[in-house]
Design a protein around this motif. Sequence first.
Motif, short mmCIF file in Angstrom:
data_model
loop_
_atom_site.label_atom_id
_atom_site.label_comp_id
_atom_site.label_asym_id
_atom_site.label_seq_id
_atom_site.Cartn_x
_atom_site.Cartn_y
_atom_site.Cartn_z
N PHE A 192 -0.78 -48.01 -13.23
CA PHE A 192 -1.63 -47.20 -12.17
C PHE A 192 -2.55 -47.66 -11.56
CE2 PHE A 192 1.12 -44.07 -14.80
CZ PHE A 192 1.59 -43.03 -13.85
N LYS A 193 -2.64 -47.90 -10.36
CA LYS A 193 -3.93 -48.22 -9.64
C LYS A 193 -5.13 -47.49 -9.96
CE LYS A 193 -3.27 -46.07 -5.19
NZ LYS A 193 -3.33 -46.27 -3.70
N PRO A 194 -6.37 -47.97 -9.53
CA PRO A 194 -7.69 -46.98 -9.77
C PRO A 194 -7.54 -46.13 -8.77
CG PRO A 194 -8.12 -49.38 -9.06
CD PRO A 194 -6.82 -49.38 -9.43
N ALA B 112 -2.11 -38.91 -15.72
CA ALA B 112 -0.55 -39.33 -15.52
C ALA B 112 0.34 -39.21 -16.60
CB ALA B 112 -0.62 -40.51 -14.79
N THR B 113 -0.12 -39.26 -17.86
CA THR B 113 0.64 -39.39 -18.96
C THR B 113 1.49 -38.17 -19.16
OG1 THR B 113 -1.13 -38.19 -20.21
CG2 THR B 113 -1.05 -40.56 -20.42
N ALA B 114 0.93 -37.04 -18.74
CA ALA B 114 2.03 -35.31 -18.56
C ALA B 114 2.84 -35.78 -17.57
CB ALA B 114 0.86 -34.62 -18.27
N VAL B 115 2.57 -36.46 -16.40
CA VAL B 115 3.74 -36.69 -15.38
C VAL B 115 4.61 -37.46 -15.69
CG1 VAL B 115 4.11 -36.74 -12.84
CG2 VAL B 115 1.87 -36.07 -13.81
N VAL B 116 4.35 -38.67 -16.40
CA VAL B 116 5.32 -39.68 -16.96
C VAL B 116 6.12 -38.91 -17.77
CG1 VAL B 116 5.64 -41.60 -18.36
CG2 VAL B 116 3.70 -41.53 -16.57
N GLU B 117 5.63 -38.13 -18.71
CA GLU B 117 6.66 -37.63 -19.62
C GLU B 117 7.43 -36.59 -18.88
OE1 GLU B 117 4.42 -35.32 -22.82
OE2 GLU B 117 3.68 -37.13 -23.60
N THR C 248 2.14 -32.91 -8.64
CA THR C 248 2.72 -33.28 -9.93
C THR C 248 2.52 -32.25 -11.19
OG1 THR C 248 0.95 -34.27 -10.89
CG2 THR C 248 2.50 -35.78 -9.62
N ALA C 249 1.84 -31.20 -10.86
CA ALA C 249 1.61 -30.07 -11.87
C ALA C 249 3.04 -29.22 -11.91
CB ALA C 249 0.60 -29.11 -11.52
N ALA C 250 3.88 -29.20 -10.72
CA ALA C 250 4.92 -28.53 -10.57
C ALA C 250 6.11 -29.13 -11.21
CB ALA C 250 5.13 -28.37 -8.96
N ARG C 251 6.03 -30.50 -11.38
CA ARG C 251 6.99 -31.17 -11.95
C ARG C 251 6.85 -31.24 -13.67
NH1 ARG C 251 6.79 -37.38 -9.48
NH2 ARG C 251 6.26 -36.96 -7.33
N VAL C 252 5.47 -31.10 -13.89
CA VAL C 252 5.16 -30.89 -15.36
C VAL C 252 5.74 -29.52 -15.83
CG1 VAL C 252 3.45 -30.81 -17.17
CG2 VAL C 252 3.17 -32.40 -15.42
N ALA C 253 5.60 -28.48 -14.98
CA ALA C 253 6.08 -27.16 -15.17
C ALA C 253 7.68 -27.06 -15.39
CB ALA C 253 5.63 -26.15 -14.09
N ALA C 254 8.33 -27.74 -14.53
CA ALA C 254 9.74 -27.75 -14.50
C ALA C 254 10.18 -28.51 -15.86
CB ALA C 254 10.38 -28.52 -13.37
N ALA C 255 9.47 -29.68 -16.22
CA ALA C 255 9.88 -30.27 -17.34
C ALA C 255 9.85 -29.41 -18.76
CB ALA C 255 8.97 -31.65 -17.53
N ALA C 256 8.73 -28.52 -18.66
CA ALA C 256 8.83 -27.66 -19.67
C ALA C 256 10.31 -26.76 -19.94
CB ALA C 256 7.69 -26.63 -19.45
N ILE C 257 10.65 -26.69 -19.05
CA ILE C 257 12.07 -25.97 -19.18
C ILE C 257 13.30 -26.97 -19.57
CG2 ILE C 257 13.99 -24.77 -18.05
CD1 ILE C 257 11.79 -23.09 -16.55
#
Lengths: 362, 362, 362, 362
Positions: free
Chosen positions: D299-301, D337-342, D129-138
């Motif tokens: 989110f589950k544990p 996950a907050t970052a990924v939800v964003e 998901t870090a890749a998703r967050v990076a893409a979202a920065a653009i």
Amino acid sequence: MRNSFGSLFRITTWGESHGKAIGVVIDGCPSQIEISEEEINQKLQKRRPGSKYTSSRKEKDKVKLLSGVFKGKTTGCPISLIIENTDFDSSKYEKTKDILTPSHAKFSYLEKYKIFDYLGSGRASARETAARVAAAAIAEKILEKEGITVLAYVESIGDIKVKNKPKDIFELKKSLETSQIFCSDRKAEKKMILLLQKLKKEKDSIGGVVSFLTSDLPKGLGEPVFDKISSRLASGLMSIPGSKGFEIGNGFEAATLKGSENNDLFISERGKIRTKTNRAGGVIGGLTSGMPIFGKVAFKPTPTIGKKQKTVTKRGKKATFELQNVKTHDPCIAIRATAVVEAMIILSLADMILLNKTARLI
Amino acid sequence: MRNSFGSLFRITTWGESHGKAIGVVIDGCPSQIEISEEEINQKLQKRRPGSKYTSSRKEKDKVKLLSGVFKGKTTGCPISLIIENTDFDSSKYEKTKDILTPSHAKFSYLEKYKIFDYLGSGRASARETAARVAAAAIAEKILEKEGITVLAYVESIGDIKVKNKPKDIFELKKSLETSQIFCSDRKAEKKMILLLQKLKKEKDSIGGVVSFLTSDLPKGLGEPVFDKISSRLASGLMSIPGSKGFEIGNGFEAATLKGSENNDLFISERGKIRTKTNRAGGVIGGLTSGMPIFGKVAFKPTPTIGKKQKTVTKRGKKATFELQNVKTHDPCIAIRATAVVEAMIILSLADMILLNKTARLI
Amino acid sequence: MRNSFGSLFRITTWGESHGKAIGVVIDGCPSQIEISEEEINQKLQKRRPGSKYTSSRKEKDKVKLLSGVFKGKTTGCPISLIIENTDFDSSKYEKTKDILTPSHAKFSYLEKYKIFDYLGSGRASARETAARVAAAAIAEKILEKEGITVLAYVESIGDIKVKNKPKDIFELKKSLETSQIFCSDRKAEKKMILLLQKLKKEKDSIGGVVSFLTSDLPKGLGEPVFDKISSRLASGLMSIPGSKGFEIGNGFEAATLKGSENNDLFISERGKIRTKTNRAGGVIGGLTSGMPIFGKVAFKPTPTIGKKQKTVTKRGKKATFELQNVKTHDPCIAIRATAVVEAMIILSLADMILLNKTARLI
Amino acid sequence: MRNSFGSLFRITTWGESHGKAIGVVIDGCPSQIEISEEEINQKLQKRRPGSKYTSSRKEKDKVKLLSGVFKGKTTGCPISLIIENTDFDSSKYEKTKDILTPSHAKFSYLEKYKIFDYLGSGRASARETAARVAAAAIAEKILEKEGITVLAYVESIGDIKVKNKPKDIFELKKSLETSQIFCSDRKAEKKMILLLQKLKKEKDSIGGVVSFLTSDLPKGLGEPVFDKISSRLASGLMSIPGSKGFEIGNGFEAATLKGSENNDLFISERGKIRTKTNRAGGVIGGLTSGMPIFGKVAFKPTPTIGKKQKTVTKRGKKATFELQNVKTHDPCIAIRATAVVEAMIILSLADMILLNKTARLI
């Protein structure tokens, strides 16, 4: 689809000629395929027409395999391949950056995006196609399992045409192994090389035709009505920089024949149905007939030449353009394009083989 | 994409030749386009090459508009068009159902799906393309707003070629209005008609080439690297039944020229940049240059002919095939294909115009 | 994807509530599936919650099968299904056409498209979902071959919740057969019906929750990372008009548990690995675990009610809205939504089953 | 779509937890967006919940920008982002490689692909998901131009819920800046941290709920009927590892209300139409109403815990599993996950904004 090609076996290429790297992500590659970084590099090496008649940019083009393979096998997860850009010189592009190179993407990209990476033509460079060839090295594994071979070769350069054609794909394969320019006919090859040397001196370039041929194929590949095998191949091959024409089977010749002359009659041989002739080039009703696919792709001459040409600047002022770093440009893109023609056919067939697995409930 | 074509302006066609109906769903058509059932039918009528030299099946082809239009305007919701099949006779197909018609889809569809609707060739019939033409009648509205015209015409039938070409698209349009077979050259037309009459007697068919031409286009249409305008057009045009070859611009001729001969030089005229020549056929770097797009599509002769041909049955037994209901088959599919060539170009351009709206953030 | 859903088994729906018809095209359905118009209609009939507690519009909803089936079997070609709109009265919509119905699509469609088919809510009507249910009748055939059953039922209406839950899908199926409102618990059902009768008098509506449950599934369905089975189901189910929440497995409850409480431990039974519990709802790592999938969808109350509500016109002037033709609106959309919830799960699973055929080269 | 998300603004992610790198290719990003490697890294840094309550793997996560940007601006060509994997220890995974970790992707991946990269969970790791967050920065740049802000925060961990909610997005933003665990309520945060510390000692994990909120949005975003904004968000958010439930607006609460209670009435304020309340969470008829979007994801544990759990091996033999390298696993995935939800909301909105440019011909 923009920078993606394929439906189930889908590649997405990225990267510019003088950027840090180019690469490709393959999504939808089945698991359990044995593949290694080395094997991909060997295939690339073999396909690379690194002769003195193509660009002398020393693209060592070492592919790195970054994901999707575990303990030597594909995992079903996306495969990322990357090729670093190393041997390039961007300095010469600055002073011509406002000059519209004749017949070159700079003009149309500027119109579309209002910005253009003019270093080595950026994304519009044929260098982008190396990523396709790398991806095809993996797709080829799916074809190998079905015993399929795909070959592309130089059919003509300028007015010089191949005359003696190999009688089948095995002979063709052999003849190409010893060719300097991916041409199967030694006599024609000699003339072609002389022409290329002459053009190099003249700082000019020349067009050429690439032919392709496959071995027998599984029957029924292709998806009616818009993803017919002929349609998909046309789409893939006409996306190669410089391509201007496409034929499947006898192509434009078919337009001059009668039905009774052009039809391929069905026969039964040793319990198997095939066609007596194969003018259709292995395609019936948009699907593979099982016979070999063959056809042609026409490539225009390299537009960026050393000869001085009249043009205008981005703002419409008169200017001239003459390519400085001639040595990094192929005088005839058809030669190097053979590898890309093979790649696009391989990628198309791999995708079609996967799609075909869902054609029937049985 | 199978039975869908296009990315934003996407059509999905359905239906068989002798089924209850054929049709198309258009998804992604912008709202606010004025259109009526009548207008679509008028356009279809105009495009229909219903002369005595094409199939005499009386396809009244009245399109019904079932959704997506409210009070005379598109709503942005999917548009469903349907054409009922009325004038057909399925009786003649039963007795040849196990015989493999030479060069015909029956063989490859059976290999792929293990079942084939053999009535009038089912889905493999060119009748399917009527749905594309209907959809294009709506797509054309998007082109009209940009002042774009698209024309296709018969360039050659067998060995007979058009000689005198109209000097621009307006003259071409005029000349086609009075042609019986969508040919712009009266002399050639006469010869072609004589040839068609002769072939009809011989129960044979003939191939032909369709040329296409557009007016000036917006610049920058097309999506690098796999949805170049040339790639998309090739994909669309090579999906038309019977197509065997494709050229954009000077096509295969480009492969014989030097760069210095083939390049189109940029000039500035009244503050606008254009190219002096247009050998490229309106495409630079895979994107529209603003100049007219032109090119060619080769069509093979109709494979199903009245002449007796040797073949085999599905099980490999020797058999002969001769078409019974000859009158419902065109001796030269290229004539009727002109409408479909226009349709596929219109659909491609409409899609590209929409895609281009997202090219820049500005 | 707009009006299309699915990747290989892809449906495209079209049509408005008061238009001539609604329909769906299925592309990518494998060949060799036995299906008839009758069978589709029987399934629709069975699914139709035509009780007095749902809308009394007499939607006879006779599906016509127009293509893609030959001699009782699918051919691999697109299947076109059409349902004519017959029993509707558009007259009452004219006088409220400029009034913004509270919580209703009219406002947002007008903002997006600048035009809205306000007759029976046009495309925004839940009537559109009948096309999904029709398509699912064919998709279900793919599931049946794998022995898969999918059921959806009313879990709660307002504050009234089902208490006694059936112990497995067979018992559930039985209990639903005799329910008037697709509820498995007779006690709860009675209370629900009383509530619905009360609300009908009050000219009000009420929300509800639909639960779903499948039988054991093939393992490994779903496509990481964006087409996980949970993601695809969420996408499909949250596309149903009125849906506001989605849970897979224990859903929001999982957020309150410890890992040691929530994990489903693996066990081996008669040589097969399964999980002891199934809190996950049949999904591990986004793929099916083989255990039954279950979960919930929350539906808001029908927004268009007979009670008088304050609102404004399109131009912002104060106005009131009260629904006139109350009888054609369901007081609780959850009841009728059960059929659509089933349909979207069936369509998702059929697609995933086909996709899974290409997961491994083997 | 597998490893791709989005229609026009489309990302394709790749990479495994312990592979050489992870990354993402963005295709369809408009040209002319100012962006730099630094800016992307700053955004990532800000979003990274690198507190002591999340995994202590020191993911320096320096993104490299490899293509698609020229002289500080996007060019319209694909953007390739890559993050090298540096700080990981694969040694501990070998000895448990045949043990099925409870509630973990290993089982289902093995069933699907017959091979699983078990090092750090390979592709199934949340590291993807870090890749998703990076893409979202653009992607965020496209939102910024429209003045849109998107925030996600921890709503609950186990039974501890946020009580005092910020009154708007600006206050929320402020309150999150000083939180260690992306929680807006200091009192709740303290309790949550105590709980996390306790669980760490117990070698256990805990579930949590993430809420999201946007500022006012453009009206009409979303594509009926299958790409409604709610459907697309659900698809994106339910693709995040560990997500089990989704709500838009008041979600499951809506299922308990009457229409007269749940409807959001339209009002006109200073010439603009909006709704008085916003129970719908900014969505009407599947399109944005212009009001803020809000909702929740459960989110589950974390399933991989240090506590000893009973399980079986791949071959069904009894075994136990206890996580060894506990420190690299988050006790509560909701926090990170907050970052990924964003990110997923940002990616969805950017795509919808581009799609909306083609909604009308105007």
